[in-house]
Design an enzyme around this catalytic site. Sequence first.
Site, PDB file in Angstrom:
ATOM      1  N   HIS A 179       0.955  -0.555  -0.156  1.00  0.00           N
ATOM      2  CA  HIS A 179       0.422   0.036   0.628  1.00  0.00           C
ATOM      3  C   HIS A 179       0.975   1.152   0.109  1.00  0.00           C
ATOM      4  O   HIS A 179       2.274   1.126   0.337  1.00  0.00           O
ATOM      5  CB  HIS A 179      -0.751   0.055   1.661  1.00  0.00           C
ATOM      6  CG  HIS A 179      -0.393  -0.057   2.716  1.00  0.00           C
ATOM      7  ND1 HIS A 179      -0.521  -0.196   3.674  1.00  0.00           N
ATOM      8  CD2 HIS A 179       0.764  -0.480   2.547  1.00  0.00           C
ATOM      9  CE1 HIS A 179      -0.033  -0.312   4.735  1.00  0.00           C
ATOM     10  NE2 HIS A 179       1.075  -0.825   4.248  1.00  0.00           N
ATOM     11  N   GLN A 219      -2.499   3.430  -5.605  1.00  0.00           N
ATOM     12  CA  GLN A 219      -3.504   4.333  -4.655  1.00  0.00           C
ATOM     13  C   GLN A 219      -3.422   5.324  -4.604  1.00  0.00           C
ATOM     14  O   GLN A 219      -2.081   5.797  -5.159  1.00  0.00           O
ATOM     15  CB  GLN A 219      -3.016   3.430  -3.401  1.00  0.00           C
ATOM     16  CG  GLN A 219      -3.814   1.567  -3.050  1.00  0.00           C
ATOM     17  CD  GLN A 219      -3.548   1.203  -1.537  1.00  0.00           C
ATOM     18  OE1 GLN A 219      -2.505   1.941  -1.042  1.00  0.00           O
ATOM     19  NE2 GLN A 219      -4.269  -0.019  -1.369  1.00  0.00           N
ATOM     20  N   VAL A 262      -4.429   3.224  12.075  1.00  0.00           N
ATOM     21  CA  VAL A 262      -5.625   4.399  12.492  1.00  0.00           C
ATOM     22  C   VAL A 262      -6.021   4.208  13.851  1.00  0.00           C
ATOM     23  O   VAL A 262      -6.432   2.905  13.899  1.00  0.00           O
ATOM     24  CB  VAL A 262      -6.006   4.841  11.637  1.00  0.00           C
ATOM     25  CG1 VAL A 262      -5.742   5.051   9.972  1.00  0.00           C
ATOM     26  CG2 VAL A 262      -6.696   3.270  10.912  1.00  0.00           C
TER      27      VAL A 262
HETATM   28  C1  FA5 Z   1      -5.281  -0.358   2.927  1.00  0.00           C
HETATM   29  O1  FA5 Z   1      -4.446  -0.151   2.426  1.00  0.00           O
HETATM   30  C2  FA5 Z   1      -5.127   1.158   3.366  1.00  0.00           C
HETATM   31  N1  FA5 Z   1      -3.403   1.048   2.981  1.00  0.00           N
HETATM   32  C3  FA5 Z   1      -5.908   1.876   3.399  1.00  0.00           C
HETATM   33  C4  FA5 Z   1      -5.423   3.205   4.080  1.00  0.00           C
HETATM   34  C5  FA5 Z   1      -4.712   4.112   4.131  1.00  0.00           C
HETATM   35  C6  FA5 Z   1      -6.724   2.734   5.712  1.00  0.00           C
HETATM   36  C7  FA5 Z   1      -4.898   5.243   5.477  1.00  0.00           C
HETATM   37  C8  FA5 Z   1      -6.459   4.274   6.450  1.00  0.00           C
HETATM   38  C9  FA5 Z   1      -5.258   5.059   6.243  1.00  0.00           C
HETATM   39  P1  FA5 Z   1      -7.184  -2.141   1.757  1.00  0.00           P
HETATM   40  O2  FA5 Z   1      -5.696  -3.018   1.885  1.00  0.00           O
HETATM   41  O3  FA5 Z   1      -8.246  -1.309   1.930  1.00  0.00           O
HETATM   42  O4  FA5 Z   1      -6.399  -0.583   2.339  1.00  0.00           O
HETATM   43  O5  FA5 Z   1      -6.512  -1.503   0.354  1.00  0.00           O
HETATM   44  C10 FA5 Z   1      -7.388   0.278  -0.212  1.00  0.00           C
HETATM   45  C11 FA5 Z   1      -8.237   0.293  -1.418  1.00  0.00           C
HETATM   46  O6  FA5 Z   1      -7.257  -0.089  -2.640  1.00  0.00           O
HETATM   47  C12 FA5 Z   1      -9.092  -1.149  -1.406  1.00  0.00           C
HETATM   48  O7  FA5 Z   1     -10.309   0.068  -0.843  1.00  0.00           O
HETATM   49  C13 FA5 Z   1      -9.321  -1.160  -3.238  1.00  0.00           C
HETATM   50  O8  FA5 Z   1      -9.645   0.511  -3.573  1.00  0.00           O
HETATM   51  C14 FA5 Z   1      -8.243  -0.659  -2.350  1.00  0.00           C
HETATM   52  N2  FA5 Z   1      -7.544  -1.927  -3.278  1.00  0.00           N
HETATM   53  C15 FA5 Z   1      -7.039  -2.713  -2.168  1.00  0.00           C
HETATM   54  N3  FA5 Z   1      -6.350  -4.274  -3.024  1.00  0.00           N
HETATM   55  C16 FA5 Z   1      -6.603  -4.299  -4.336  1.00  0.00           C
HETATM   56  C17 FA5 Z   1      -6.658  -4.888  -5.261  1.00  0.00           C
HETATM   57  N4  FA5 Z   1      -6.441  -6.269  -6.002  1.00  0.00           N
HETATM   58  N5  FA5 Z   1      -6.521  -4.574  -7.087  1.00  0.00           N
HETATM   59  C18 FA5 Z   1      -7.024  -3.436  -6.831  1.00  0.00           C
HETATM   60  N6  FA5 Z   1      -7.174  -3.077  -6.094  1.00  0.00           N
HETATM   61  C19 FA5 Z   1      -7.134  -2.797  -4.810  1.00  0.00           C
END
Ligand code: FA5
Length: 348
Positions: A179, A219, A262
Site C-alpha cells: 500500500h 493507490q 489509525v
Molecule cells: C489499505 O491499503 C490501507 N493502506 C488504506 C488506509 C490508508 C487506511 C490510510 C487507513 C489510513 P486496503 O487494503 O483496504 O487498505 O486497500 C485500499 C484500497 O485499495 C481498497 O479500497 C481498494 O480500492 C484498493 N485495492 C486493494 N487491493 C486491491 C487489488 N488487489 N486490486 C485493486 N485494488 C485494490
Amino acid sequence: MLKELDEIKSKATNELSGISDIKALEDWRVRYLGKKSALTQALRGLAALPVEQRKGVGASANETRAILDRHYREKKESLKQKAYQDLEGMITVEKDVTLPGHPIPLGHLHPTTQILQEICATFASMGFQVVEGPDVEWDYYNFEALNIPRDHPARDMWSTFWIDYQNERGERPMLLRTHTSPMQIRVMEKTRPPVRVVVPGKCYRYEATDATHETMLHQVEGLAVDENITLANLKGTLYEFARRLFGAERRVRFRCDYFPFVEPGVEMAIDCFACGGAGCRLCGNTGWIEIMGAGMVHPDVLRRVDYDPDVYTGFAFGMGAERIAMLRHGIEDIRLFYSNDLRFLRQF
Ligand code: FA5
C-alpha cells in the site's frame, strides 16, 4: 583437381562481369552454384578422392564456392539498385504540396494516469502537496512503523511479494509495497507539522486476480497532521473530494473499520450514483459503494516519528485508483486496465 577449380573460378568471374540483367544472373547461379554445377559435383566427389588429396581439394572447393557466392550476392544487389534507378527515371511524379498529409496517430494518457492526476489535482486544490515514494520498500516502513509487527495477524490483510534478499540476520526485510501508507512514515520522518500530502503510486499484492483485484494496483494515500485536527476534518475533506469527483449531490457514509495504524479507523462509502441508493448490480444492492479506508493517525505512529501526540493529531486515508476509475466510467473488470487492448484504452 585444384587446377580445375581454379579454372571454374576464373571462368565464372569473367562471365559474371559481363552480366547486366537479373535473368542472366540467375542462369549464371544455376550454372556455377546450382546442384548440377561442376563445383557442387566436385564437393560431392570428395569422398572418392585419395585421403591425401581430400583435405586440400575440399578446402579449395569450399573457398571457391564462398567467393562465387559472395560475388553473386553483390551482383544481385547492384542490379537491383540499378533497376530501381531506371524505374525512377521513367516515372515522373507530379508533386502536389497542397495534398493533406497522412494523419499521425496520437496517443493519450492511460485511464489510470488520468484518474491519478484528477484525484491529486482535487486534493492539491485543497492545499495538499503531491509526493511520491519507492515501490520497493523495507518491512519497517510497510509494516512495523505502521503498528504491524512481525508475526502479527494484521499482516494477513496484505498478501505480500517479498524480495529475495536476506540480511545478515537471515531475515527478508525488503518487499514490493502493499500500500502507499509507508509514505506516511517517510514524509513525517523528513518534515515537521503541518503536513498535508497526497501520495499516488503503484502497490503490489500477491493475490488471485479477478474482476476487482489485480496484483499491481495504484493507490492514492492522504495524510494531514497538525494541531487540532479532528475526525470532523477528515469527514469534511473526504466529503468534499467525493462531491468534486462524483457529483455535488453525492452523499457519503462513514463506518468503523480496522487498520492498525489509525484509531479510530473508518471505511468511506458514497451513495450509488447508478441507482441513487435504491440498490442495483453496481452497488451489490446495498445502495452504497465503498471507496476508501481512512482514520485518525494512531498516537504510536506519531510517537515513532517524534511527533508529540498530545500536541499533534492527524488523519490519513488510502484509496484504490483503478477502483475509482471503474466507478467513474462504469468499467466492470479491473483486468482491462493492463491488458493493452486499444479498443478499451481508446475510450478514455
Ligand atoms: C489499505 O491499503 C490501507 N493502506 C488504506 C488506509 C490508508 C487506511 C490510510 C487507513 C489510513 P486496503 O487494503 O483496504 O487498505 O486497500 C485500499 C484500497 O485499495 C481498497 O479500497 C481498494 O480500492 C484498493 N485495492 C486493494 N487491493 C486491491 C487489488 N488487489 N486490486 C485493486 N485494488 C485494490
